[in-house]
Design an enzyme around this catalytic site. Structure first.
Site, short mmCIF file in Angstrom:
data_model
loop_
_atom_site.label_atom_id
_atom_site.label_comp_id
_atom_site.label_asym_id
_atom_site.label_seq_id
_atom_site.Cartn_x
_atom_site.Cartn_y
_atom_site.Cartn_z
CG ASN A 381 -2.20 0.80 0.96
OD1 ASN A 381 -2.15 1.87 0.38
ND2 ASN A 381 -3.34 0.29 1.41
CG ASP A 382 1.38 3.10 3.67
OD1 ASP A 382 0.35 3.71 3.32
OD2 ASP A 382 1.47 2.49 4.75
CB VAL A 383 6.03 0.42 -0.37
CG1 VAL A 383 6.42 0.32 1.10
CG2 VAL A 383 5.23 -0.80 -0.80
CB ALA A 422 1.31 5.47 6.36
#
Length: 455
Positions: A381-383, A422
């Site tokens: 997701n965040d990456v 996050a």
């Protein structure tokens, strides 16, 4: 003569530790490196039994047996998704051991030996902080402990009181148990206050730092007992943990102080850049996804924590083999902080016999993504969130990411549209190139394998 032989044995053990760590730096030699380091530890333990004046051998053997059985059981039964929690637990146990040793030894503290006394106080404080902090980190990773805002001044005040008590104990003619236990209690409380406010997304960095602290406590204990293997082993762990902490912070484009003293990752969530109320994510079904994959020339898989949760590493390897039989080039894009600890995705994919040559690090992969037909994001997701590049107001702005939105097509396999660790929405979900394939990763991948086979 006996002492000289013990020192030689310890030296050999430390050399084995260093060689083992070196071999662990590459997946193909990691298993061998682990075995060599284990041999070094067995040698260090065995040599210690020849220490002159050693008593309570039966109790020591019982403790070793209990620890061995508990460690083997934990390592054999832990799921890959819970591996970071296990690492955090082991870190905490190391800190607790150092603190307990300090509690046992403080009664023999000599007033005129300030050096030894300072080392003892350091073991008590750092060991206690490492223990309580690691337990909270484990709870956060497990999802049973929530972020709690803590007044930083209060936290530093508690730490200052612990240090002040340590100084008083050092200066006192006869250290009283009440003050020693008091400083341990304050150090334990500071460990809680230290980790509570740090967001879950930053737990891997925190665990790495706590691991470094545990190494420091091992080194201080080695100084306390004039045990060279504990001293050198602790220095190895402490320095390696600190280096890993710095590297992970760099991979997130943030400083360690920013991670430790801000609340990044604990927000309830903010909208991603470009996500207006009238924007919706576009879905795709298994059959259409299989067509995109089967007729592509180049496919990149980006694994994340969702892959580990679904235990879908074997399914993705099966899909990789089926696609390659059809002439599709398949590689994996690995982000440095994907998952819940460094190397999480590498270990997960190695478990399913994915060739290490297919695991491409972020910087090299980003150069290849514009020439990629399909990127399949599984649970990450965040990456892969383009807000890190495009939205200056985003808390992850500036964090290096896998720029999957530069590929021709993107398929995101997720259970839902939920945000990542996050706590922010992912702008990638609303990119015109992106299609959402909802469902459990293992079931979805097995469905793709069946569809691709029939094409």
């Amino acid at each position: 003569m006996i002492l000289q032989l013990i020192d030689i044995g310890y030296l050999v053990a430390v050399v084995l530790f260093i060689l083992g760590i070196k071999l662990m730096s590459h997946p193909e030699s990691a298993r061998k490196g682990n075995s060599i380091a284990l041999a070094g530890m067995i040698l260090a333990i065995a040599v210690s039994f020849f220490t002159p004046g050693l008593d309570n051998i039966v109790l020591i053997l019982i403790a070793i047996a209990l620890g061995t059985v508990g460690g083997l059981y934990s390592a054999k039964t832990v799921q890959m998704t819970a591996m970071p929690q296990l690492v955090s637990f082991f870190n905490g146990m190391g800190g607790a051991a150092a603190a307990l040793i300090g509690l046992v030894e403080y009664g023999d503290l000599a007033i005129d030996d300030i050096g030894k006394g300072s080392v003892l106080m350091a073991s008590l404080i750092i060991g206690s902080v490492s223990f309580s902090g690691s337990m909270i980190a484990m709870g956060k990773l497990q999802g049973v402990v929530k972020d709690i805002r803590v007044n930083k001044i209060l936290a530093f005040l508690v730490l200052g009181l612990a240090i002040a008590l340590a100084v008083y104990v050092l200066m006192a003619a006869e250290p009283k148990p009440l003050f020693v236990y008091g400083l341990v209690a304050l150090a334990l409380i500071y460990g809680l206050l230290f980790v509570y406010p740090i967001g879950g997304a930053d737990m891997p960095v925190v665990i790495s730092l706590l691991n470094s602290l545990t190494g420091v406590t091992a080194a201080t204990t080695g100084l306390l007992y004039d045990n060279k293997v504990m001293l050198m082993g602790g220095i190895l762990v402490g320095s390696a943990g600190l280096l890993l902490t710095l590297l992970m912070a760099k991979a997130m484009n943030r400083s360690v102080s920013n991670i430790l003293f801000t609340s990044f990752g604990s927000a309830a969530g903010t909208a991603a850049a470009g996500q207006d109320g009238d924007q919706v994510a576009k879905e795709i079904n298994t059959y259409d996804s299989a067509i995109l994959l089967a007729y592509a020339k180049r496919v990149v898989v980006v694994p994340g924590y969702g892959l580990a949760v679904a235990q879908a590493q074997h399914a993705v390897h099966d899909l990789e083999k089926i696609l390659e039989e059809k002439g599709v080039e398949v590689t994996y894009g690995i982000h440095p902080v994907a998952g819940r600890m460094p190397g999480h995705m590498n270990v997960l994919l190695a478990e399913s016999d994915v060739s290490y040559d297919k695991l491409i690090e972020m910087d090299d992969m980003n150069e290849q993504l514009p020439n990629t037909d399909v990127v399949m994001v599984i649970g990450a997701n965040d990456v892969v969130n383009p807000a890190a590049n495009d939205d200056p107001s985003s808390p992850i702005y500036g964090m290096p990411i896998l720029e999957v939105n530069r590929a021709t097509n993107v398929i995101v396999i997720k259970r839902s549209m939920s945000s990542g660790y996050a706590g922010i929405q992912n702008a990638l979900f609303f990119d015109p190139k992106t299609r959402m394939l909802f469902g459990d990763a293992k079931k979805v991948l097995n469905g793709l394998v069946s569809e691709v086979k029939n094409m």
